[in-house]
Design an enzyme around this catalytic site. Structure first.
Site, PDB file in Angstrom:
ATOM      1  N   ASP A  68      -1.738  10.809  -4.967  1.00  0.00           N
ATOM      2  CA  ASP A  68      -3.109  10.319  -5.129  1.00  0.00           C
ATOM      3  C   ASP A  68      -4.057  10.889  -4.082  1.00  0.00           C
ATOM      4  O   ASP A  68      -3.635  11.568  -3.136  1.00  0.00           O
ATOM      5  CB  ASP A  68      -3.128   8.778  -5.091  1.00  0.00           C
ATOM      6  CG  ASP A  68      -2.234   8.205  -3.993  1.00  0.00           C
ATOM      7  OD1 ASP A  68      -1.831   8.966  -3.093  1.00  0.00           O
ATOM      8  OD2 ASP A  68      -1.946   6.997  -4.024  1.00  0.00           O
ATOM      9  N   ASP A 137       0.464  -5.649  -3.098  1.00  0.00           N
ATOM     10  CA  ASP A 137       0.242  -6.259  -4.419  1.00  0.00           C
ATOM     11  C   ASP A 137       1.106  -5.607  -5.505  1.00  0.00           C
ATOM     12  O   ASP A 137       0.898  -5.829  -6.686  1.00  0.00           O
ATOM     13  CB  ASP A 137      -1.241  -6.167  -4.791  1.00  0.00           C
ATOM     14  CG  ASP A 137      -1.748  -4.717  -4.807  1.00  0.00           C
ATOM     15  OD1 ASP A 137      -0.931  -3.785  -4.578  1.00  0.00           O
ATOM     16  OD2 ASP A 137      -2.949  -4.518  -5.038  1.00  0.00           O
ATOM     17  N   HIS A 139       1.388  -2.298  -6.049  1.00  0.00           N
ATOM     18  CA  HIS A 139       0.916  -1.021  -6.608  1.00  0.00           C
ATOM     19  C   HIS A 139       1.800   0.149  -6.170  1.00  0.00           C
ATOM     20  O   HIS A 139       2.414   0.119  -5.114  1.00  0.00           O
ATOM     21  CB  HIS A 139      -0.575  -0.784  -6.306  1.00  0.00           C
ATOM     22  CG  HIS A 139      -0.934  -0.409  -4.905  1.00  0.00           C
ATOM     23  ND1 HIS A 139      -1.809  -1.136  -4.130  1.00  0.00           N
ATOM     24  CD2 HIS A 139      -0.568   0.643  -4.140  1.00  0.00           C
ATOM     25  CE1 HIS A 139      -1.959  -0.545  -2.965  1.00  0.00           C
ATOM     26  NE2 HIS A 139      -1.214   0.532  -2.937  1.00  0.00           N
ATOM     27  N   GLU A 144      -3.348   0.063  -9.306  1.00  0.00           N
ATOM     28  CA  GLU A 144      -3.519  -1.339  -8.932  1.00  0.00           C
ATOM     29  C   GLU A 144      -3.030  -2.248 -10.061  1.00  0.00           C
ATOM     30  O   GLU A 144      -2.846  -1.797 -11.202  1.00  0.00           O
ATOM     31  CB  GLU A 144      -5.008  -1.598  -8.646  1.00  0.00           C
ATOM     32  CG  GLU A 144      -5.594  -0.756  -7.520  1.00  0.00           C
ATOM     33  CD  GLU A 144      -5.179  -1.242  -6.128  1.00  0.00           C
ATOM     34  OE1 GLU A 144      -4.139  -1.903  -5.996  1.00  0.00           O
ATOM     35  OE2 GLU A 144      -5.908  -0.937  -5.160  1.00  0.00           O
TER      36      GLU A 144
HETATM   37  N1  LIG Z   1      -1.765   5.005  -2.004  1.00  0.00           N
HETATM   38  C1  LIG Z   1      -0.884   4.517  -0.965  1.00  0.00           C
HETATM   39  C2  LIG Z   1       0.446   4.146  -1.597  1.00  0.00           C
HETATM   40  O1  LIG Z   1       1.070   5.311  -2.115  1.00  0.00           O
HETATM   41  C3  LIG Z   1       1.334   3.474  -0.549  1.00  0.00           C
HETATM   42  O2  LIG Z   1       2.585   3.179  -1.108  1.00  0.00           O
HETATM   43  C4  LIG Z   1       0.674   2.220  -0.043  1.00  0.00           C
HETATM   44  C5  LIG Z   1       1.529   1.457   0.951  1.00  0.00           C
HETATM   45  O3  LIG Z   1       1.428   2.042   2.225  1.00  0.00           O
HETATM   46  P1  LIG Z   1       2.412   1.751   3.415  1.00  0.00           P
HETATM   47  O4  LIG Z   1       3.637   2.526   3.150  1.00  0.00           O
HETATM   48  O5  LIG Z   1       1.662   2.250   4.619  1.00  0.00           O
HETATM   49  O6  LIG Z   1       2.642   0.283   3.461  1.00  0.00           O
HETATM   50  O7  LIG Z   1      -0.541   2.614   0.589  1.00  0.00           O
HETATM   51  C6  LIG Z   1      -1.489   3.333  -0.217  1.00  0.00           C
HETATM   52  O8  LIG Z   1      -2.105   2.442  -1.071  1.00  0.00           O
END
Ligand SMILES: N[C@@H]1[C@@H](O)[C@H](O)[C@@H](COP(=O)(O)O)O[C@@H]1O
Length: 262
Positions: A68, A137, A139, A144
């Site tokens: 993304d 959440d 995702h 989302e």
């Molecule tokens: N777009 C990214 C996701 O790909 C990732 O999984 C999420 C959780 O991040 P973290 O691994 O820092 O908890 O953060 C962002 O939203």
């Protein structure tokens, strides 16, 4: 869900991912890796970088596709996912920057950028191993809750919670966090031949339980993994703390023959 592995540390999780990817590159020098940002995969990338050096693997033919990108953020901005992937993956792994792709978050081209990205993945032969984190959440990528489980890459609107979560990268100022993103769809992610989701810490326990043991629902996008033929969820004790069948997952993993382990 295919396989749940409960580990003691992020290092242990990182080693499992790293060996999996290193073995893949050894047998398929033009491997296609699905890449994720966030803190969860960082140790895994470090372990993979070390293993690539140790085994002297040739990564010149390896391609990467990020999940993304923010919309409207300069790709040179240090918190763009283009910059983040470059810093955490492309450089440490020694990949050719031309072979590492990130969705195009330029607002001008958004109507076609998603389909073009999915086409580029197809043209590369599809993703072999996609690494995933999970949002609090549920995702995956930036899909989302409520995202279509069949979606392709497209623009999405971030929830306020995700913008709050990510404000830490933007001087703790939510106003600086873009409102829109472009993300591989859940349908895109599901086409990868293998998925490895990493989750650590008690902040992920509810999302992991919903994804792994809840019903399949767009309200928990990661629950789509229950339909994937080769998905592995690697969690630490805290992230596993709300799994009803945790004991069984430990037992099953211990009794698994070596050839069946990822
Ligand atoms: N777009 C990214 C996701 O790909 C990732 O999984 C999420 C959780 O991040 P973290 O691994 O820092 O908890 O953060 C962002 O939203």
């Amino acid at each position: 869900m295919a396989e749940i592995i409960i580990v003691d540390s992020q290092e242990q999780a990182g080693d499992i991912y790293a060996h999996c990817v290193a073995d893949l590159i050894e047998s398929k020098p033009n491997a296609v890796l699905g890449l994720a940002t966030g803190s969860s995969p960082l140790v895994a990338y470090e372990r993979l970088a070390a293993l690539i050096k140790e085994r002297k693997l040739d990564v010149s033919g390896v391609q990467g596709f990020a999940l993304d990108e923010y919309v409207g953020l300069d790709p040179e901005h240090p918190e763009s996912y283009r910059s983040t992937i470059n810093r955490t993956v492309t450089v440490p792994l020694g990949l050719n920057p031309q072979s590492v792709h990130v969705p195009n978050g330029d607002p001008a081209g958004l109507q076609t950028a998603g389909a073009a990205y999915d086409a580029a993945i197809e043209e590369a032969g599809g993703i072999d191993i996609q690494i995933l984190g999970i949002g609090s959440d549920g995702h995956i990528g930036f899909n989302e809750p409520g995202s279509s489980l069949a979606s392709g890459t497209r623009m999405k609107t971030l929830t306020e919670q995700t913008r709050i979560d990510n404000a830490r990268f933007f001087d703790n100022d939510i106003e600086q966090v873009p409102v829109h993103c472009i993300t591989q769809g859940i349908g895109t992610i599901m086409k990868a031949r293998q998925l490895i989701l990493l989750a650590f810490g008690k902040g992920k326990a509810d999302a992991v339980a919903a994804a792994v043991e809840g019903g399949v629902s767009s309200l928990c996008p990661a629950s789509a993994l229950q339909f994937h033929p080769h998905a592995t969820v690697i969690v630490d004790e805290e992230a596993a703390s709300k799994l009803i069948h945790a004991d069984y997952y430990r037992y099953a993993y211990e009794h698994k023959p070596e050839w069946q382990r990822i």
